[in-house]
Design an enzyme around this catalytic site. Structure first.
Site, short mmCIF file in Angstrom:
data_model
loop_
_atom_site.label_atom_id
_atom_site.label_comp_id
_atom_site.label_asym_id
_atom_site.label_seq_id
_atom_site.Cartn_x
_atom_site.Cartn_y
_atom_site.Cartn_z
N GLU A 100 0.82 -1.22 0.00
CA GLU A 100 0.00 0.00 0.00
C GLU A 100 0.85 1.26 0.00
O GLU A 100 0.51 2.24 -0.68
CB GLU A 100 -0.91 -0.01 1.23
N ASP A 101 1.96 1.25 0.72
CA ASP A 101 2.73 2.48 0.95
C ASP A 101 4.10 2.51 0.28
O ASP A 101 4.76 3.55 0.29
CB ASP A 101 2.93 2.69 2.46
#
Length: 741
Positions: free
Chosen positions: A89-90
């Site tokens: 996600e990051d």
């Protein structure tokens, strides 16, 4: 798959990782510590330079999540996934292919399961639209996560650990974000932890949410508990000494006996829901007795009742009848040393592990591999999750179903064979029937509770044995929606009546296509076969088969002529030189232009209210100009037979103006539905010029709307969005019957 986990020689284990790995070694000698160490190394490198809201390095968070999973005694894959749960996600430089290659399919599935859906805010969105979009994203993410959990329950265990650490560090966030996250935790994640039986996480999430949402009440309850703790602990210690002596006399070995404090949110909840004053809550401390075997549990129960008088009707045997989440224990309430109520729980060590760790306790470790205990209760929860997803036509519907059925207060009843069925509180035999099997609900005619025939609206109580009476030719009643409690049952009832309505619509649509094909001199049998119509359905959004195509024709969402054109394998013909085109005068009146004639004033037929995009014809009246009709209008069809020479062809493409259209919506009569429909219309900037609502006796409502639309595409989009609400039975475009305020 990579089996060697090479780390830079100059990299040293931080102290926090060293402690984590030491805990894992103490639990399991066969743990792949090298693999877990590499997962930490990869996560640390990927999150380098990233910080949390508190300003701390981001790696602190996945490390804390992994530590919580170690306390729950989870397996290697789960701990690796916890360390890596935010990298997809990051951290763009880490790919799914990389995780698959290094750690395998299980770890990748777990990481993807807890990864939130991507969402990009659009600058043009209003605050309200942005909030609605964020709500949709949250619902979609939860749906994705729960379905991933249905395949592997470790997904939700990781997510609960992630949420627990986020709640423990909530203070670094702005107030409005703290409130949103705490509310979401209390409404969704704490009940989910309870449903999975992970009590150790459940009570922490509740108390942390309570502290964030109601700080003054939290402080007050904590202070009151602290002031009275000494007196309660003295009483509890006296009870422990008495019981230990009696157990020794009877030869019952005690693994552990100690007090269990009642958690602050539980106390607050009792004060609010039951209206009980703090001074009247006597069971702030409970006694937990852990013994070696199940027979010892019942011997211990006898000793407790011999020492202290039991309070009638407050004994529960969850060993013989476990809760659906696997919880087992004997619960009894007695009059303690000061004649005050004292709650006592008796269980084995294995039962205690399941009570504290829930579904996490079902993972065993053999030869370095994880095997999942496929118990009946977990299979039933898995089936529920898939049922909710298939029942729901949108993420909002899914979230509503989960909130109602999974997180509501439960009642536990039994089938005649002794299987435990959990339902929302105040459920009825109808809810029970649909929960056991949809076909039982659809053919239900009566029910017996504890051997006696009862009305279907009867509310079920804990411990009831429910027997169903069915008849093969029976069908549900809309009246059931008045008393059914579970979202699953309500969804299946609504789906049944939607199917009936759709069948009628499909028949009317097929008849309209049949008539159009015959008017063109074509044989309907050659064009309306399942294969031919299926090809048309494949070209249209949200059309699964011929019935959907026919129903859309009947409700005015697509025109007869466009379907016929697709069936013939052609496209709609473009206007020729002789085709009349619609224009507008400066006064705003509709006009025609064709073959040298300009500004010929015309009017829309009030009988069918045509709009741009419709297949239309013009009828030359006697002294009143030209009236535009939809080709499927009964009046236009009559003119085709009686005065065909007065009909003139033309096309009417979108012209940027808006035109009134009447809709009739038939729905289940529920609170908030009109607001939901208004939100759809508002977000699409559609004006409502008239509205009339009529409530019917069968708990349905008819909503007559007059709205302004640009063309048939605009209208079709609105109808599709409104029909997505689970409570909508049918939505029809009306032939000139416009609602009047």
């Amino acid at each position: 798959m990579v089996t060697a986990y090479d780390i830079s020689h100059d990299w040293e284990d931080p102290e926090e990782l060293h402690g984590l790995l030491q805990s894992i070694r103490e639990q399991r000698h066969d743990a792949n510590v090298r693999r877990i160490r590499y997962a930490y190394f990869l996560a640390e490198q990927a999150h380098k330079g990233q910080t949390r809201s508190s300003g701390e390095p981001y790696i602190i968070h996945p490390l804390a999540v992994a530590r919580i999973l170690v306390d729950l005694r989870m397996d290697d894959d789960s701990i690796c996934a916890a360390l890596l749960h935010d990298v997809l996600e990051d951290c763009p430089e880490v790919t799914a292919e990389q995780l698959l290659r290094i750690f395998g399919e299980d770890v990748l599935h777990l990481v993807e399961g807890v990864t939130k859906l991507k969402f990009t805010h659009q600058e043009m969105l209003t605050d309200r639209q942005r909030a609605a979009a964020e709500t949709t994203r949250t619902a979609e993410t939860l749906r994705k996560m729960l379905l991933a959990m249905a395949q592997d329950f470790r997904v939700m265990v990781i997510k609960l650990a992630d949420r627990l650490h986020n709640m423990q560090t909530l203070g670094a966030l702005p107030p409005e974000k703290r409130t949103r996250i705490a509310s979401e935790t209390l409404d969704i994640y704490a009940p989910l932890a309870a449903r999975l039986g992970i009590w150790q996480i459940k009570w922490q999430l509740e108390d942390l949410s309570f502290q964030a949402l109601h700080p003054h009440e939290y402080a007050e309850v904590r202070e009151r508990v602290s002031k009275t703790r000494k007196q309660r602990e003295d009483e509890l210690q006296e009870a422990i000494l008495v019981l230990k002596r009696r157990f020794e006399e009877r030869g019952v070995k005690i693994v552990e006996i100690r007090g269990r404090p009642k958690h602050l949110y539980s106390i607050f909840n009792k004060m609010v829901k039951q209206g009980v004053k703090f001074e009247e809550i006597y069971d702030l401390l409970a006694l937990r007795i852990i013994v070696e075997s199940i027979p010892d549990c019942y011997v211990a129960l006898g000793i407790v009742h011999e020492a202290y008088g039991p309070i009638p009707s407050l004994f529960y045997d969850y060993i013989a009848r476990p809760k659906p989440n696997g919880y087992q224990s004997l619960h009894t309430k007695v009059l303690g040393p000061s004649s005050q109520p004292l709650e006592i729980q008796i269980r084995t060590l294995q039962m205690h592990e399941i009570a504290e760790h829930g579904v996490a306790a079902h993972w065993t470790y053999k030869e370095g591999k994880t095997s999942i205990d496929e118990t009946k209760r977990l299979s039933r929860l898995r089936e529920q999750l898939f049922d909710w997803s298939s029942d729901s036509r949108s993420s909002s519907d899914f979230l509503r179903s989960v909130s109602t059925d999974l997180f509501a207060e439960q009642v536990f009843v039994f089938t005649p064979k002794g299987d435990v069925i959990d339902l929302p509180k105040d459920s009825t035999p109808v809810d029970f029937a649909f929960r056991v099997h949809t076909q039982l609900g659809l053919t239900l005619v009566g029910a017996k509770i504890n051997g006696s025939i009862v009305p279907l609206p009867t509310k079920l109580q804990n411990g009831d044995v429910v027997e169903l009476i069915t008849r093969s030719n029976a069908q549900p009643s809309l009246d059931w929606l008045e008393f059914t409690k579970s979202a699953h049952a309500r969804s299946r009832i609504r789906a049944f009546f939607r199917k009936i309505t759709k069948t009628d619509d499909a028949q009317r649509g097929k008849e309209a296509l049949d008539k159009e094909l015959k008017s063109l001199g074509l044989d309907p049998r050659q064009y309306l076969g399942d294969k031919e119509v299926q090809r048309v359905a494949d070209q249209m959004d949200s059309c699964e088969g011929p019935a959907d195509v026919f129903a859309r024709v009947a409700t005015g969402q697509i025109s007869v002529q466009s379907v016929v054109a697709k069936l013939r394998g052609t496209v709609v013909e473009q206007p020729t030189a002789d085709t009349i085109q619609l224009t507008k005068t400066k006064e705003g009146k509709v006009a025609l232009t064709a073959g040298g004639m300009e500004n010929v004033l015309v009017s829309r037929g009030k009988c069918c209210n045509p709009i741009p995009g419709d297949e239309v014809v013009g009828y030359v009246t006697r002294g009143r100009g030209i009236v535009i009709h939809r080709k499927v209008c009964p009046n236009a069809m009559a003119y085709q037979s009686s005065e065909p020479e007065r009909l003139i062809p033309y096309s009417w493409p979108p012209d940027g103006n808006v035109y009134t259209v009447g809709l009739k919506i038939v729905s289940i009569n529920r609170t908030g539905l009109l607001m939901d429909i208004s939100t759809v219309l508002g977000e699409s900037k559609t004006n409502v010029s008239a509205l009339k609502v009529k409530t019917l006796q069968n708990h349905t409502a008819e909503i007559d709307l007059t709205i302004d639309v640009r063309d048939t595409e605009h209208l079709s989009q609105l109808m599709a969005k409104i029909s997505n609400f689970g409570d909508i039975i049918s939505i029809l475009r009306m032939f000139g019957r416009v609602a009047k305020s």
